[in-house]
Design an enzyme around this catalytic site. Sequence first.
Site, PDB file in Angstrom:
ATOM      1  N   TYR A 141       0.800  -1.197  -0.014  1.00  0.00           N
ATOM      2  CA  TYR A 141      -0.083  -0.028   0.102  1.00  0.00           C
ATOM      3  C   TYR A 141       0.677   1.261   0.046  1.00  0.00           C
ATOM      4  CZ  TYR A 141      -3.951  -3.142   0.928  1.00  0.00           C
ATOM      5  OH  TYR A 141      -5.153  -3.978   0.957  1.00  0.00           O
ATOM      6  N   LYS A 192       3.419 -15.270   1.752  1.00  0.00           N
ATOM      7  CA  LYS A 192       3.279 -16.367   0.856  1.00  0.00           C
ATOM      8  C   LYS A 192       5.113 -16.985   0.516  1.00  0.00           C
ATOM      9  CE  LYS A 192       0.559 -16.683  -1.831  1.00  0.00           C
ATOM     10  NZ  LYS A 192       0.071 -18.075  -2.486  1.00  0.00           N
ATOM     11  N   ASP A 225      -2.780 -17.716   1.834  1.00  0.00           N
ATOM     12  CA  ASP A 225      -3.894 -18.380   1.483  1.00  0.00           C
ATOM     13  C   ASP A 225      -4.517 -19.368   2.661  1.00  0.00           C
ATOM     14  OD1 ASP A 225      -1.572 -19.258   0.099  1.00  0.00           O
ATOM     15  OD2 ASP A 225      -2.590 -20.003  -1.081  1.00  0.00           O
ATOM     16  N   ASP A 249      -5.177  -7.144   5.922  1.00  0.00           N
ATOM     17  CA  ASP A 249      -6.076  -6.289   5.372  1.00  0.00           C
ATOM     18  C   ASP A 249      -7.825  -7.855   4.889  1.00  0.00           C
ATOM     19  OD1 ASP A 249      -7.753  -4.419   4.355  1.00  0.00           O
ATOM     20  OD2 ASP A 249      -6.969  -3.651   3.296  1.00  0.00           O
ATOM     21  N   ASP A 253     -10.445  -8.294   7.819  1.00  0.00           N
ATOM     22  CA  ASP A 253     -12.000  -8.888   7.372  1.00  0.00           C
ATOM     23  C   ASP A 253     -12.196  -9.846   7.421  1.00  0.00           C
ATOM     24  OD1 ASP A 253     -12.063  -5.730   7.802  1.00  0.00           O
ATOM     25  OD2 ASP A 253     -12.065  -6.312   5.304  1.00  0.00           O
TER      26      ASP A 253
END
Length: 367
Positions: A141, A192, A225, A249, A253
């Site tokens: 970001y 990852k 993942d 993020d 959520d």
Amino acid sequence: MTQKLAVLPGDGIGPEIVAEAVKVVEWLNENAGLDVSLEHDLIGGQAYDEYGVPFADETLGKCKTADAILMGSVGGPQWDSVDYDKRPEAGLLRARKELELFANLRPALVFDALVDASSLKPEIVKGLDILIVRELTGGVYFGEPRGIEDLGNGQRRGVNTQVYDTYEIERIGHVAFELARKRSNRVTSCEKHNVMESGKLWKEDMSALHAAEYSDVKLEHMLADNCAMQLCRNPRQFDVIVTDNLFGDLLSDEASMLTGSLGMLPSASLGILGAPGLYEPVHGSAPDIAGTGKANPLATILSLSMALRYSLDRGDMAEIIETSVQNVLNDGIRTADIMAEGSKEVSTEEMGAAVIAELSKAKALAA
Ligand code: NAD
């Protein structure tokens, strides 16, 4: 010594829900030996209307000298046409940046009384208590280069850069390991590393920090993942999950939805040791219900409880608040967003009053 809490109610339902948390502070000051002074100011659209900017320098000054900051929420349709850098949300981003709040803590806690509010089966989420620690000021970001470039052949290219330095991984690692020591002593670090160099570095640096300083904590590495999948399959396997800005993020959520209700979710953003943390509900300013008395103030009251635990060193007060919230829910008292058959629907103010009534009961019992 008197501690200072900066209070920034913000927009929409912000002032309504923060007012109930403020009543809890005042009750604790008067009845439980807390010594916290409150300093109110504006943030977001309210600040733009008053000061012409969504987070003024004077407000930043007040926050910097506070021990903790309690915020409501920012934003609303009336500021949709304001320039991007002056929009209410820009105020919150500036606050996070200026206060160097690099660690975002999002608990996902399922209260027994609300176990049916989850989209997962009760037997999967009953007793769930996870803490997601998300890196908040680095990664994709913020990484450079970034932008959209015209390739000149009718094509454009969008670029963002995922970048982490060792110091950023280490400082978020410290936060996660320290918090795990106060919980069930387990950390799952997600990245990852199979497809990203930044993930490989994340894994290596997290392992090195663990070996050097936190070998008493159980560390597990998990691909992000897989973590997303495990959160739906068997979420109770986790205690503390530490991850980068982007994966955090998404995973936070996802984890918060396991609990079923936005109105119940608190959060904390912490900076370097000794700097004030920012505490706020996860939800936004809910303009659709602002002014109707329907907003659930519990996420804000639970954010206050996080402030007491992590910035004001009053874990004892945090526990009293959390038990009171639990008792209110067990008694079937509900705002509209968490209403269930057989429960009693109450307004924002009535929910705040119910929490204070429970605090008073606890005090009477202890006497
Ligand atoms: P929202 O979280 O404000 O609302 C989503 C839905 O949840 C709405 O139906 C709302 O009524 C409900 N809801 C939210 N909080 C509730 C509560 N405490 N009690 C009962 N119901 C509640 O998200 P949105 O509608 O996408 O955004 C509204 C505004 O909030 C936008 O301007 C957005 O930018 C801003 N926002 C701010 C923050 C923040 O301040 N940290 C976070 C998210 C969104």
